[in-house]
Design an enzyme around this catalytic site. Structure first.
Site, PDB file in Angstrom:
ATOM      1  CE  LYS A  76      -4.467   1.098   0.343  1.00 25.64           C
ATOM      2  NZ  LYS A  76      -5.648   0.321  -0.057  1.00 25.64           N
TER       3      LYS A  76
ATOM      4  CG  ASP B 186      -7.448   3.378  -0.547  1.00 26.37           C
ATOM      5  OD1 ASP B 186      -7.925   2.245  -0.491  1.00 26.37           O
ATOM      6  OD2 ASP B 186      -7.501   4.155   0.419  1.00 26.37           O
TER       7      ASP B 186
HETATM    8  P1  NDP Z   1     -12.979   7.989  -2.457  1.00 30.67           P
HETATM    9  O1  NDP Z   1     -11.868   8.955  -2.312  1.00 30.67           O
HETATM   10  O2  NDP Z   1     -13.604   7.781  -3.780  1.00 30.67           O
HETATM   11  O3  NDP Z   1     -14.142   8.319  -1.421  1.00 30.67           O
HETATM   12  C1  NDP Z   1     -13.878   8.389  -0.058  1.00 30.67           C
HETATM   13  C2  NDP Z   1     -15.156   8.772   0.671  1.00 30.67           C
HETATM   14  O4  NDP Z   1     -14.958   8.611   2.063  1.00 30.67           O
HETATM   15  C3  NDP Z   1     -15.539  10.214   0.447  1.00 30.67           C
HETATM   16  O5  NDP Z   1     -16.915  10.330   0.540  1.00 30.67           O
HETATM   17  C4  NDP Z   1     -14.825  10.903   1.605  1.00 30.67           C
HETATM   18  O6  NDP Z   1     -15.383  12.141   1.968  1.00 30.67           O
HETATM   19  C5  NDP Z   1     -15.039   9.904   2.706  1.00 30.67           C
HETATM   20  N1  NDP Z   1     -13.955  10.040   3.689  1.00 30.67           N
HETATM   21  C6  NDP Z   1     -12.631  10.001   3.458  1.00 30.67           C
HETATM   22  N2  NDP Z   1     -11.933  10.199   4.576  1.00 30.67           N
HETATM   23  C7  NDP Z   1     -12.846  10.387   5.533  1.00 30.67           C
HETATM   24  C8  NDP Z   1     -12.758  10.661   6.912  1.00 30.67           C
HETATM   25  N3  NDP Z   1     -11.565  10.761   7.533  1.00 30.67           N
HETATM   26  N4  NDP Z   1     -13.924  10.763   7.591  1.00 30.67           N
HETATM   27  C9  NDP Z   1     -15.128  10.631   6.975  1.00 30.67           C
HETATM   28  N5  NDP Z   1     -15.262  10.397   5.665  1.00 30.67           N
HETATM   29  C10 NDP Z   1     -14.155  10.275   4.963  1.00 30.67           C
HETATM   30  O7  NDP Z   1     -12.394   6.595  -1.897  1.00 30.67           O
HETATM   31  P2  NDP Z   1     -12.973   5.106  -2.095  1.00 30.67           P
HETATM   32  O8  NDP Z   1     -14.443   5.121  -2.249  1.00 30.67           O
HETATM   33  O9  NDP Z   1     -12.145   4.447  -3.120  1.00 30.67           O
HETATM   34  O10 NDP Z   1     -12.570   4.452  -0.690  1.00 30.67           O
HETATM   35  C11 NDP Z   1     -13.480   4.353   0.408  1.00 30.67           C
HETATM   36  C12 NDP Z   1     -13.015   3.246   1.339  1.00 30.67           C
HETATM   37  O11 NDP Z   1     -13.008   2.006   0.641  1.00 30.67           O
HETATM   38  C13 NDP Z   1     -11.597   3.400   1.911  1.00 30.67           C
HETATM   39  O12 NDP Z   1     -11.564   2.852   3.205  1.00 30.67           O
HETATM   40  C14 NDP Z   1     -10.767   2.516   0.991  1.00 30.67           C
HETATM   41  O13 NDP Z   1      -9.572   2.084   1.611  1.00 30.67           O
HETATM   42  C15 NDP Z   1     -11.732   1.371   0.749  1.00 30.67           C
HETATM   43  N6  NDP Z   1     -11.497   0.551  -0.425  1.00 30.67           N
HETATM   44  C16 NDP Z   1     -11.405   1.096  -1.670  1.00 30.67           C
HETATM   45  C17 NDP Z   1     -11.219   0.289  -2.760  1.00 30.67           C
HETATM   46  C18 NDP Z   1     -11.192   0.829  -4.152  1.00 30.67           C
HETATM   47  O14 NDP Z   1     -11.082   0.026  -5.074  1.00 30.67           O
HETATM   48  N7  NDP Z   1     -11.312   2.118  -4.378  1.00 30.67           N
HETATM   49  C19 NDP Z   1     -11.043  -1.161  -2.619  1.00 30.67           C
HETATM   50  C20 NDP Z   1     -11.231  -1.650  -1.274  1.00 30.67           C
HETATM   51  C21 NDP Z   1     -11.431  -0.799  -0.239  1.00 30.67           C
HETATM   52  P3  NDP Z   1     -14.651  13.514   1.550  1.00 30.67           P
HETATM   53  O15 NDP Z   1     -15.074  13.766   0.148  1.00 30.67           O
HETATM   54  O16 NDP Z   1     -15.139  14.523   2.516  1.00 30.67           O
HETATM   55  O17 NDP Z   1     -13.180  13.266   1.673  1.00 30.67           O
HETATM   56  O1  2IT Z   2      -8.007  -1.470  -0.498  1.00 27.04           O
HETATM   57  C1  2IT Z   2      -7.990  -1.954  -1.637  1.00 27.04           C
HETATM   58  O2  2IT Z   2      -8.146  -3.173  -1.833  1.00 27.04           O
HETATM   59  C2  2IT Z   2      -7.802  -1.051  -2.775  1.00 27.04           C
HETATM   60  N1  2IT Z   2      -7.731   0.161  -2.592  1.00 27.04           N
HETATM   61  C3  2IT Z   2      -7.672  -1.604  -4.159  1.00 27.04           C
HETATM   62  C4  2IT Z   2      -6.282  -2.103  -4.408  1.00 27.04           C
HETATM   63  C5  2IT Z   2      -5.976  -2.506  -5.821  1.00 27.04           C
HETATM   64  O3  2IT Z   2      -4.807  -2.816  -6.064  1.00 27.04           O
HETATM   65  O4  2IT Z   2      -6.876  -2.535  -6.679  1.00 27.04           O
END
Ligand code: NDP
Ligand code: 2IT
Length: 449
Positions: free
Chosen positions: A122, A162
């Site tokens: 990561k 992420d």
């Molecule tokens: P995005 O940046 O697209 O969206 C993040 C969302 O979470 C936004 O709505 C953001 O709000 C909110 N957020 C971020 N930080 C905080 C905080 N400290 N407190 C409250 N809300 C917060 O990210 P993703 O949707 O990709 O990721 C969301 C979660 O999913 C994370 O935990 C990530 O690790 C996990 N994840 C993502 C994957 C992927 O493929 N993208 C795969 C597996 C897991 P704001 O706009 O205000 O920042």
């Molecule tokens: O937390 C996660 O699994 C991710 N942000 C996606 C990682 C990836 O390599 O697609």
């Protein structure tokens, strides 16, 4: 186990999130170590909790006014026993080495569960993309990649997105890698379709999580049809989770960002979701604007000092945390149970505190831990890598079918591994045990490296 854990804490006392993730896994795999005394002599726990490599670097960049800023870049290459390091990049002001280490640690077990050949890593930066112009984001990404390119490669370490890293950032990062290395390879996943991306990768984490939830419900002969769902976040994972929940007949009443949440009693529909996607992905606006557009919805500002988040106190059947780590504490978990929630399925990484998890398990909630439930994202990243190696594209239906099969298999693996240790229905134990055993066996096969 206690001695090993305290030496991990003593070595890096400030890494609270990393300790939290390690402690959870250690608790789950204790029976595995009891059954395999040689694991102790081989110091598998000490080895698996120590990153193979940690890279930290300075990232200087210019803003549009010519002011110079300095951020810190990270890549934690945690474990390569079952494949090249694989995992996302997070750009958010809260990023520290502890956050990246916890995410890299979780990624090792998650990637193992996918059944694809991917190790865990990561990375990211404390850079805050919010309010920055495209030019500023591009210059940051280019300077970040100027260093990162020395450490990654399509057979070595393959980053992705992420929090704060979406298709715009992946584009700038890829462009700089290509220029510096003079090679067009699948070194990043989450690429746009026209230059090596996979269909369904944007949807995969949210869709995969909902497929996982549907599998959990099926065990109790239930479906998502007509169920009221609380979703947090409004980014990539939340958006496609909502899309799939709606497709399966569920009713979504909340979305949030780091400032607050919206409650829409009428429920979201396709048009409202399209509005949210435009608001967040194109206009890069705030979720509070939803309540301006749809006046029957209410916006609630969340006071970070409050001891609970009122989002989790609404009456519902299912909860899908899709924002960030530790967004559900013990009190929130109790509120969820009191308001009738019987399923919690994690799109985010480690969104529930240890106290919250205990409440779910004690109340026999169907609890799908992030490392199993959100594995669809990295799984389709693995499929993107496979397509890049073959230099061809699979159709949408094919990728979606494979994603569904992978999520079903992960669900089954969690149940089987839990049952093997007498922990029937405990998806958390099952996910940790199954992910751990495969990686440890590979490490033992490969000797002391
Ligand atoms: P995005 O940046 O697209 O969206 C993040 C969302 O979470 C936004 O709505 C953001 O709000 C909110 N957020 C971020 N930080 C905080 C905080 N400290 N407190 C409250 N809300 C917060 O990210 P993703 O949707 O990709 O990721 C969301 C979660 O999913 C994370 O935990 C990530 O690790 C996990 N994840 C993502 C994957 C992927 O493929 N993208 C795969 C597996 C897991 P704001 O706009 O205000 O920042
Ligand atoms: O937390 C996660 O699994 C991710 N942000 C996606 C990682 C990836 O390599 O697609």
């Amino acid at each position: 186990m206690e001695t090993i854990f305290s030496s991990i804490v003593q070595r890096d006392p400030q890494e609270k999130e990393f300790h939290q993730a390690v402690q959870e896994v250690m608790q789950s795999v204790r029976p595995v170590l009891d059954r395999n005394p040689e694991f102790r002599r081989q110091a598998v726990m000490e080895r698996i909790t120590e990153p193979e490599r940690v890279i930290m670097f300075r990232v200087p960049w210019n803003d549009d006014q010519g002011q110079v800023h300095v951020n810190r870049g990270f890549r934690v290459e945690m474990n390569s026993a079952i494949g090249p390091y694989k995992g996302g990049l997070r750009f958010h002001p809260s990023v520290t080495l502890s956050i990246i280490k916890f995410l890299a640690f979780e990624q090792v077990f998650k990637n193992s569960l996918t059944t694809l050949s991917m190790g865990g890593g990561k990375g990211g930066s404390d850079f805050n993309p919010k309010g920055r112009s495209d030019g500023e984001v591009m210059r940051f990404c280019q300077n970040f990649m100027a260093e990162l390119q020395r450490h990654i490669g399509s057979n070595t370490d393959i980053p992705a997105g992420d929090i704060g890293v979406g298709s715009r950032e992946i584009g700038y990062l890829f462009g700089m890698y290509k220029k510096l290395r003079n090679e067009f390879t699948g070194v990043l996943t989450g690429k746009s379709l026209d230059w090596g991306g996979s269909l369904i990768r944007p949807e995969s984490t949210g869709y995969g999580m909902v497929y996982f939830a549907a599998e959990m419900l099926a065990i109790r002969e239930q479906t998502l049809e007509g169920r009221t769902c609380l979703v947090s976040g409004s980014g990539n994972v939340a958006q496609f989770a909502v899309e799939k929940i709606l497709e399966l007949g569920g009713r979504v009443v909340t979305l949030s960002d780091s400032s607050g949440y919206v409650f829409d009693e009428e429920g979201l529909d396709r048009d409202k979701l399209a509005y949210v996607m435009h608001l967040k992905n194109i206009r890069r606006g705030r979720i509070r604007e939803y309540a301006g557009k749809y006046p029957r919805a209410v916006y609630v500002e969340v006071d970070p000092e409050l001891d609970h988040n009122p989002l989790w106190a609404h009456h519902a059947d299912c909860a899908f945390p899709c924002a960030t780590q530790n967004e559900i504490n013990e009190k929130d978990a109790q509120n969820l149970v009191n308001s009738g929630v019987s399923l919690v399925c994690e799109g985010a990484n480690m969104p529930s505190t240890p106290g919250a998890v205990k409440v779910f398990l004690d109340n026999r909630i169907l609890y799908g831990p992030g490392k199993a439930a959100n594995a669809g994202g990295v799984a389709v990243s693995g499929l993107e890598m496979a397509q890049n190696s073959m230099r061809l594209h699979w159709p949408r239906e094919e990728v979606d079918q494979r994603l569904q099969q992978i999520m079903k298999r992960i669900h089954r693996t969690c149940l089987n591994s839990a049952a093997e240790y007498g922990l029937e229905g405990n998806y958390l134990a099952g996910a940790n045990i199954a992910g751990f055993v495969k990686v440890v066996n590979a490490m033992l096969d490969q000797g002391l490296v």
